[in-house]
Scaffold this motif. Sequence first.
Motif, PDB file in Angstrom:
ATOM      1  N   ASP A 261      37.690 -13.196 -26.589  1.00  0.00           N
ATOM      2  CA  ASP A 261      36.487 -13.623 -27.294  1.00  0.00           C
ATOM      3  C   ASP A 261      35.338 -13.875 -26.328  1.00  0.00           C
ATOM      4  O   ASP A 261      34.175 -13.600 -26.641  1.00  0.00           O
ATOM      5  CB  ASP A 261      36.780 -14.873 -28.119  1.00  0.00           C
ATOM      6  CG  ASP A 261      35.592 -15.297 -28.955  1.00  0.00           C
ATOM      7  OD1 ASP A 261      35.081 -14.470 -29.736  1.00  0.00           O
ATOM      8  OD2 ASP A 261      35.153 -16.454 -28.825  1.00  0.00           O
ATOM      9  N   ARG A 262      35.642 -14.384 -25.154  1.00  0.00           N
ATOM     10  CA  ARG A 262      34.602 -14.653 -24.158  1.00  0.00           C
ATOM     11  C   ARG A 262      33.908 -13.367 -23.734  1.00  0.00           C
ATOM     12  O   ARG A 262      32.674 -13.330 -23.581  1.00  0.00           O
ATOM     13  CB  ARG A 262      35.249 -15.332 -22.943  1.00  0.00           C
ATOM     14  CG  ARG A 262      34.297 -16.067 -22.031  1.00  0.00           C
ATOM     15  CD  ARG A 262      35.092 -16.819 -20.977  1.00  0.00           C
ATOM     16  NE  ARG A 262      36.021 -17.755 -21.593  1.00  0.00           N
ATOM     17  CZ  ARG A 262      37.212 -18.072 -21.088  1.00  0.00           C
ATOM     18  NH1 ARG A 262      37.652 -17.494 -19.983  1.00  0.00           N
ATOM     19  NH2 ARG A 262      37.974 -18.948 -21.692  1.00  0.00           N
ATOM     20  N   LYS A 265      31.778 -12.144 -26.793  1.00  0.00           N
ATOM     21  CA  LYS A 265      30.620 -13.025 -26.955  1.00  0.00           C
ATOM     22  C   LYS A 265      29.556 -12.717 -25.907  1.00  0.00           C
ATOM     23  O   LYS A 265      28.355 -12.606 -26.231  1.00  0.00           O
ATOM     24  CB  LYS A 265      31.060 -14.485 -26.838  1.00  0.00           C
ATOM     25  CG  LYS A 265      29.918 -15.487 -26.907  1.00  0.00           C
ATOM     26  CD  LYS A 265      30.435 -16.902 -26.709  1.00  0.00           C
ATOM     27  CE  LYS A 265      29.288 -17.911 -26.725  1.00  0.00           C
ATOM     28  NZ  LYS A 265      29.779 -19.303 -26.523  1.00  0.00           N
ATOM     29  N   GLY A 297      27.977 -17.703 -34.452  1.00  0.00           N
ATOM     30  CA  GLY A 297      29.123 -17.995 -33.611  1.00  0.00           C
ATOM     31  C   GLY A 297      30.251 -17.021 -33.868  1.00  0.00           C
ATOM     32  O   GLY A 297      30.039 -15.822 -34.042  1.00  0.00           O
ATOM     33  N   ALA A 298      31.462 -17.540 -33.908  1.00  0.00           N
ATOM     34  CA  ALA A 298      32.642 -16.720 -34.189  1.00  0.00           C
ATOM     35  C   ALA A 298      33.282 -17.218 -35.477  1.00  0.00           C
ATOM     36  O   ALA A 298      33.609 -18.394 -35.595  1.00  0.00           O
ATOM     37  CB  ALA A 298      33.641 -16.796 -33.042  1.00  0.00           C
ATOM     38  N   ARG A 316      39.044 -14.720 -34.170  1.00  0.00           N
ATOM     39  CA  ARG A 316      37.633 -15.042 -34.002  1.00  0.00           C
ATOM     40  C   ARG A 316      36.857 -13.736 -34.207  1.00  0.00           C
ATOM     41  O   ARG A 316      37.047 -12.778 -33.460  1.00  0.00           O
ATOM     42  CB  ARG A 316      37.347 -15.615 -32.616  1.00  0.00           C
ATOM     43  CG  ARG A 316      38.093 -16.907 -32.300  1.00  0.00           C
ATOM     44  CD  ARG A 316      37.645 -18.063 -33.170  1.00  0.00           C
ATOM     45  NE  ARG A 316      38.351 -19.311 -32.855  1.00  0.00           N
ATOM     46  CZ  ARG A 316      39.467 -19.701 -33.419  1.00  0.00           C
ATOM     47  NH1 ARG A 316      40.066 -18.928 -34.341  1.00  0.00           N
ATOM     48  NH2 ARG A 316      40.034 -20.852 -33.098  1.00  0.00           N
ATOM     49  N   ARG A 318      33.331 -11.557 -34.489  1.00  0.00           N
ATOM     50  CA  ARG A 318      31.912 -11.457 -34.117  1.00  0.00           C
ATOM     51  C   ARG A 318      31.395 -10.096 -34.561  1.00  0.00           C
ATOM     52  O   ARG A 318      32.155  -9.119 -34.594  1.00  0.00           O
ATOM     53  CB  ARG A 318      31.719 -11.649 -32.608  1.00  0.00           C
ATOM     54  CG  ARG A 318      32.136 -13.036 -32.119  1.00  0.00           C
ATOM     55  CD  ARG A 318      31.879 -13.223 -30.626  1.00  0.00           C
ATOM     56  NE  ARG A 318      32.412 -14.496 -30.166  1.00  0.00           N
ATOM     57  CZ  ARG A 318      31.746 -15.652 -30.182  1.00  0.00           C
ATOM     58  NH1 ARG A 318      30.483 -15.669 -30.634  1.00  0.00           N
ATOM     59  NH2 ARG A 318      32.302 -16.765 -29.763  1.00  0.00           N
TER      60      ARG A 318
END
Length: 340
Positions: A261-262, A265, A297-298, A316, A318
């Motif tokens: 996710d990082r 993002k 956000g997620a 998550r 996105r």
Amino acid sequence: MTTPRSTSGSGAEDRHVPVLLQRCVDLLAPALAEPGSVLVDCTLGMGGHTEAVLEQVPTARVVGIDRDPQAIALASERLARFGDRFQAVHAVYDEIGEVVAHLGLTAVQGVLMDLGVSSLQIDETDRGFSYAQDAPLDMRMDTTSGLTAADVLNTYDERDLTRILREYGEERFAQRIARAVVRRREVEPWTRSAALVDLVRANIPAATRKTGGNPAKRTFQALRIEVNGELEVLERAVPAAVDVLAVGGRIVVESYQSLEDRIVKRELARGATSSAPAGLPVEPETHKPYLKLLVRGAEEAPAEELERNPRSASVRLRAAERLRPTPDHLRHRPRGENKP
């Protein structure tokens, strides 16, 4: 990179429950409204997301990418009824640019990534992905090439094993586990997953084992990521996917752990943020954002989905829409292209 033929499957639709299925379709559908629109499903798996798009968006075609030949075969059988609206490609999804070019396309209208290990891989006991069942320590998503998890455990030195467990598994006791792995292989080589589960459990303090589920899950995650180069692939794949999106096209990414996710993002935020130096009185056109974020956000799975599909607990999601071409100074460079 090859385009495989459909082969007989064994009920792919019965073996996998896609996560946030309708949400993904709803986010992608506006970009696929024109006849001939193309979605690249970068992680085809058993075809659940692709099937929903083909059923609900009759104007869309889907190109499905997967590195797992078994997944390709099962999904191709499942989706055969859609004829030439579906095409499967055996490749790793960071090759999306090459796949799109190979198919004679200059851009696509949608990209979907459903990251991590699939239900097929978890449920196939001989693949070694699951710490819940004893199996050969393989963990390759593409079983035709590459190092297995056993190879990693039997050949990497203690320092590298510690790094992998700490970085990819976020394992607090990485060094202790790595040292024990090396000691054991001096007596007997690693071959089976149950032995690894036992070793991890023995090297994590009892007080720590009381919460958080099976203590081996972090070690198995770390090995899987290393064997398949998952984070390096994702680092290349997200900007490459944005590059092939047409203006108005949309990208949707589902991640299942914080490291994935990082990366997602960061890359989507990069496109949705002005690249102009702070303090300029007028923002130059070439520095304006080229992406618009579509969710705040997620997004996580709602309670009703968690009840229906426990594997959605860590998702998550996105999503972003392409506003304009990527400025040259921010453009992703294909693999192998030298920097100036």
